[in-house]
Design a protein around this motif. Structure first.
Motif, mmCIF file in Angstrom:
data_model
loop_
_atom_site.group_PDB
_atom_site.id
_atom_site.type_symbol
_atom_site.label_atom_id
_atom_site.label_comp_id
_atom_site.label_asym_id
_atom_site.label_seq_id
_atom_site.Cartn_x
_atom_site.Cartn_y
_atom_site.Cartn_z
ATOM 1 N N SER A 139 0.824 -1.224 0.000
ATOM 2 C CA SER A 139 0.000 0.000 0.000
ATOM 3 C C SER A 139 0.851 1.265 0.000
ATOM 4 C CB SER A 139 -0.916 0.002 1.228
ATOM 5 O OG SER A 139 -0.143 -0.118 2.413
ATOM 6 N N GLY A 140 1.834 1.318 -0.896
ATOM 7 C CA GLY A 140 2.621 2.542 -1.005
ATOM 8 C C GLY A 140 4.027 2.390 -0.468
ATOM 9 N N ALA A 141 4.742 3.509 -0.416
ATOM 10 C CA ALA A 141 6.144 3.506 -0.020
ATOM 11 C C ALA A 141 6.303 3.175 1.458
ATOM 12 C CB ALA A 141 6.768 4.872 -0.320
ATOM 13 N N LEU A 142 7.399 2.518 1.774
ATOM 14 C CA LEU A 142 7.740 2.234 3.168
ATOM 15 C C LEU A 142 8.461 3.431 3.781
ATOM 16 C CD1 LEU A 142 9.106 -1.405 2.746
ATOM 17 C CD2 LEU A 142 6.938 -0.754 3.828
ATOM 18 N N PRO A 143 8.226 3.703 5.061
ATOM 19 C CA PRO A 143 8.921 4.815 5.721
ATOM 20 C C PRO A 143 10.427 4.585 5.803
ATOM 21 C CG PRO A 143 6.983 4.139 6.985
ATOM 22 C CD PRO A 143 7.204 3.104 5.926
ATOM 23 N N ALA A 144 11.172 5.676 5.853
ATOM 24 C CA ALA A 144 12.625 5.622 5.974
ATOM 25 C C ALA A 144 13.037 4.947 7.277
ATOM 26 C CB ALA A 144 13.205 7.030 5.906
ATOM 27 N N THR A 145 14.223 4.363 7.276
ATOM 28 C CA THR A 145 14.757 3.719 8.463
ATOM 29 C C THR A 145 16.174 4.201 8.737
ATOM 30 O OG1 THR A 145 15.689 1.834 7.244
ATOM 31 C CG2 THR A 145 13.404 1.649 7.997
ATOM 32 N N THR A 146 16.616 4.085 9.981
ATOM 33 C CA THR A 146 17.971 4.424 10.369
ATOM 34 C C THR A 146 18.579 3.257 11.134
ATOM 35 O OG1 THR A 146 17.116 5.495 12.376
ATOM 36 C CG2 THR A 146 17.567 6.916 10.475
ATOM 37 N N PRO A 147 19.909 3.174 11.216
ATOM 38 C CA PRO A 147 20.550 2.053 11.908
ATOM 39 C C PRO A 147 20.100 1.951 13.364
ATOM 40 C CG PRO A 147 22.161 3.256 10.612
ATOM 41 C CD PRO A 147 20.904 4.069 10.591
ATOM 42 N N GLY A 148 19.741 0.739 13.788
ATOM 43 C CA GLY A 148 19.259 0.508 15.146
ATOM 44 C C GLY A 148 17.759 0.491 15.261
ATOM 45 N N ALA A 200 16.878 5.545 3.269
ATOM 46 C CA ALA A 200 15.981 6.695 3.231
ATOM 47 C C ALA A 200 14.724 6.397 2.425
ATOM 48 C CB ALA A 200 16.702 7.908 2.648
ATOM 49 N N SER A 201 14.845 5.504 1.431
ATOM 50 C CA SER A 201 13.693 5.134 0.594
ATOM 51 C C SER A 201 13.685 3.619 0.405
ATOM 52 C CB SER A 201 13.770 5.842 -0.761
ATOM 53 O OG SER A 201 13.805 7.243 -0.612
ATOM 54 N N PRO A 202 13.378 2.887 1.454
ATOM 55 C CA PRO A 202 13.475 1.426 1.364
ATOM 56 C C PRO A 202 12.405 0.817 0.471
ATOM 57 C CG PRO A 202 12.492 2.071 3.446
ATOM 58 C CD PRO A 202 12.940 3.330 2.791
ATOM 59 N N GLU A 203 12.796 -0.214 -0.265
ATOM 60 C CA GLU A 203 11.845 -0.984 -1.056
ATOM 61 C C GLU A 203 11.389 -2.226 -0.307
ATOM 62 O OE1 GLU A 203 13.648 -1.847 -4.789
ATOM 63 O OE2 GLU A 203 13.627 0.250 -5.459
ATOM 64 N N ARG A 204 12.056 -2.538 0.792
ATOM 65 C CA ARG A 204 11.717 -3.722 1.569
ATOM 66 C C ARG A 204 12.239 -3.533 2.993
ATOM 67 N NH1 ARG A 204 16.322 -8.164 -0.234
ATOM 68 N NH2 ARG A 204 18.123 -6.814 0.133
ATOM 69 N N TYR A 205 11.697 -4.298 3.909
ATOM 70 C CA TYR A 205 12.225 -4.389 5.267
ATOM 71 C C TYR A 205 12.718 -5.821 5.480
ATOM 72 C CZ TYR A 205 9.995 0.035 6.751
ATOM 73 O OH TYR A 205 9.621 1.349 6.904
ATOM 74 N N LEU A 206 13.901 -5.950 6.054
ATOM 75 C CA LEU A 206 14.457 -7.251 6.382
ATOM 76 C C LEU A 206 14.618 -7.367 7.890
ATOM 77 C CD1 LEU A 206 17.360 -7.552 3.754
ATOM 78 C CD2 LEU A 206 15.091 -8.597 3.626
ATOM 79 N N VAL A 207 14.140 -8.465 8.465
ATOM 80 C CA VAL A 207 14.349 -8.725 9.884
ATOM 81 C C VAL A 207 14.890 -10.143 10.042
ATOM 82 C CG1 VAL A 207 12.522 -7.142 10.614
ATOM 83 C CG2 VAL A 207 11.992 -9.567 10.315
ATOM 84 N N GLY A 208 15.818 -10.302 10.969
ATOM 85 C CA GLY A 208 16.346 -11.613 11.283
ATOM 86 C C GLY A 208 15.707 -12.124 12.565
ATOM 87 N N VAL A 209 15.218 -13.345 12.544
ATOM 88 C CA VAL A 209 14.501 -13.907 13.688
ATOM 89 C C VAL A 209 15.122 -15.242 14.077
ATOM 90 C CG1 VAL A 209 12.260 -14.667 14.583
ATOM 91 C CG2 VAL A 209 12.374 -12.788 12.927
ATOM 92 N N LYS A 210 15.547 -15.347 15.328
ATOM 93 C CA LYS A 210 16.061 -16.607 15.842
ATOM 94 C C LYS A 210 14.930 -17.367 16.514
ATOM 95 C CE LYS A 210 19.480 -18.642 18.938
ATOM 96 N NZ LYS A 210 20.653 -18.419 19.809
ATOM 97 N N ARG A 211 14.826 -18.642 16.189
ATOM 98 C CA ARG A 211 13.801 -19.460 16.835
ATOM 99 C C ARG A 211 14.218 -19.723 18.273
ATOM 100 N NH1 ARG A 211 11.296 -23.883 18.443
ATOM 101 N NH2 ARG A 211 9.319 -24.528 17.486
ATOM 102 N N ASP A 212 13.412 -19.240 19.201
ATOM 103 C CA ASP A 212 13.698 -19.374 20.619
ATOM 104 C C ASP A 212 13.023 -20.644 21.145
ATOM 105 O OD1 ASP A 212 13.996 -19.170 23.352
ATOM 106 O OD2 ASP A 212 13.188 -17.141 23.513
ATOM 107 N N PRO A 213 13.789 -21.571 21.726
ATOM 108 C CA PRO A 213 13.159 -22.788 22.253
ATOM 109 C C PRO A 213 12.163 -22.510 23.372
ATOM 110 C CG PRO A 213 15.451 -22.613 22.971
ATOM 111 C CD PRO A 213 15.240 -21.571 21.917
ATOM 112 N N ASN A 214 12.283 -21.343 23.995
ATOM 113 C CA ASN A 214 11.347 -20.948 25.048
ATOM 114 C C ASN A 214 10.353 -19.913 24.538
ATOM 115 O OD1 ASN A 214 12.695 -22.558 27.048
ATOM 116 N ND2 ASN A 214 14.294 -20.994 27.117
ATOM 117 N N SER A 215 10.128 -19.894 23.248
ATOM 118 C CA SER A 215 9.255 -18.909 22.620
ATOM 119 C C SER A 215 7.858 -18.914 23.224
ATOM 120 C CB SER A 215 9.151 -19.183 21.117
ATOM 121 O OG SER A 215 8.164 -18.373 20.512
ATOM 122 N N ARG A 216 7.324 -17.705 23.451
ATOM 123 C CA ARG A 216 5.941 -17.564 23.906
ATOM 124 C C ARG A 216 4.975 -17.512 22.727
ATOM 125 N NH1 ARG A 216 5.373 -12.431 27.121
ATOM 126 N NH2 ARG A 216 6.948 -11.654 25.662
ATOM 127 N N GLY A 217 5.484 -17.784 21.529
ATOM 128 C CA GLY A 217 4.617 -17.832 20.365
ATOM 129 C C GLY A 217 5.044 -16.940 19.230
#
Length: 324
Positions: free
Chosen positions: A38-47, A69-86
């Protein structure tokens, strides 16, 4: 210094996104690529990080791997936590390419000071995600930096191809091979005066980091936690919360949090960690003195008394007026 991105107290709109791809980084870390529907993604900064609103009703915060400043995608890294609450379990086991979901706008409570004479970046495990983003920004600026990355085993070291471009500025530490955890005392001691330090990792690493940097100027020491350093305290006297937009007054008794009372009364507030570490439930404060118990706001932000984390912080007065 980078200005922090707007907090959740100032941004309410959610981003409609589609999961474009999932890639494996290690045996239990996956990278999720989200693109806007639904349109452009907001800008991001380190952290910076975003809150991912999952189909099971859970919201979780994850650091962004790239700043743009003009991202075409967001990338997130997710570690599977054995004690995950979901959260991580749902993303690893149930989220599939093509899925539609919502993200919060990016927020940054772990901003990078870009004009420091030297920067020391320290990461443990999945804590490499915001640290890698910072390293890429410093590399682009031609800034002086070093990066220390520790992991329990070599199989758990992620993003090695991306880290390789920084050459000898990256130092890897594998606990199993070294026979001990990374000693942060000499790392900090060797850094020039005026260096800025950043650390993201598990609680034992952060405790060692805080001890090692205790003599450094507080404004040069930055950290981000995976979890709260202590249980959320709900003791103390009760107080009244007034919702400015409706005038409704709610009593928060001892033993309850503001977030719990708001939810029990049908007031929608985003929440994730419920421990004061992600900033998801930040709300603007219009009147009253806050008893800050979060681990997100800086000392100056707390002193300004303009916002609070309603999942853990309380009142130092009889009445708080919130921008709700």
């Amino acid at each position: 210094m980078n200005a922090a991105l707007p907090s959740s107290a100032a941004t309410g709109a959610r981003l409609q996104v589609r999961l474009q791809s999932v890639s494996y980084v290690t045996r239990d870390i996956q990278v999720f690529e989200f693109v806007s529907t639904s349109g452009a993604l907001p800008a991001t900064t380190p952290g910076a990080h975003v809150d991912v609103h999952l189909g099971n009703g859970i919201t979780r915060s994850y650091s962004l791997l790239q700043a743009d400043a003009s991202p075409e995608r967001y990338l997130v890294g997710v570690k599977r936590d054995p004690n995950s609450r979901g959260g991580s379990r749902y993303m690893h086991e149930q989220l599939r390419v093509g899925a539609l979901l919502e993200l919060s706008g990016p927020r940054n409570h772990f901003p990078l000071v870009e004009d420091a004479a030297h920067t020391v970046l320290i990461a443990g495990g999945i804590g490499i995600t915001p640290i890698l983003c910072m390293a890429e920004r410093l590399e682009a600026l031609g800034a002086s930096f070093e990066l220390w990355y520790a992991s329990r085993s070599r199989a758990d070291l992620g993003f090695l191809p991306a880290l390789a471009r920084f050459g000898e500025r990256v130092r890897l530490h594998v606990d199993e091979e070294a026979g001990t955890v990374l000693d942060l005392v000499p790392v900090v001691a060797a850094a020039p005066e005026g260096s800025h330090f950043y650390c993201c990792g598990p609680a034992p690493m952060l405790a060692a980091y805080e001890a090692a940097t205790a003599d450094r100027a507080p404004e040069t020491v930055h950290l981000e936690r995976f979890g709260a350093s202590q249980p959320v305290a709900t003791g103390g006297d009760g107080f009244v919360v007034q919702l400015a937009r409706s005038g409704v007054e709610l009593r928060v008794p001892a033993g309850a949090t503001i977030l719990q009372v708001l939810q029990e009364n049908g007031v929608a507030v985003d929440s994730s960690c419920e421990a004061g570490i992600c900033g998801c439930c930040e709300v603007a404060v219009l009147e009253g003195e806050v008893d800050h118990r979060d681990e997100v706001l800086t000392a100056s932000q707390r002193a300004s008394n303009t916002s609070m984390m309603v999942c853990c912080s309380r009142a130092r007065c009889e009445r708080l007026v919130l921008d709700l």
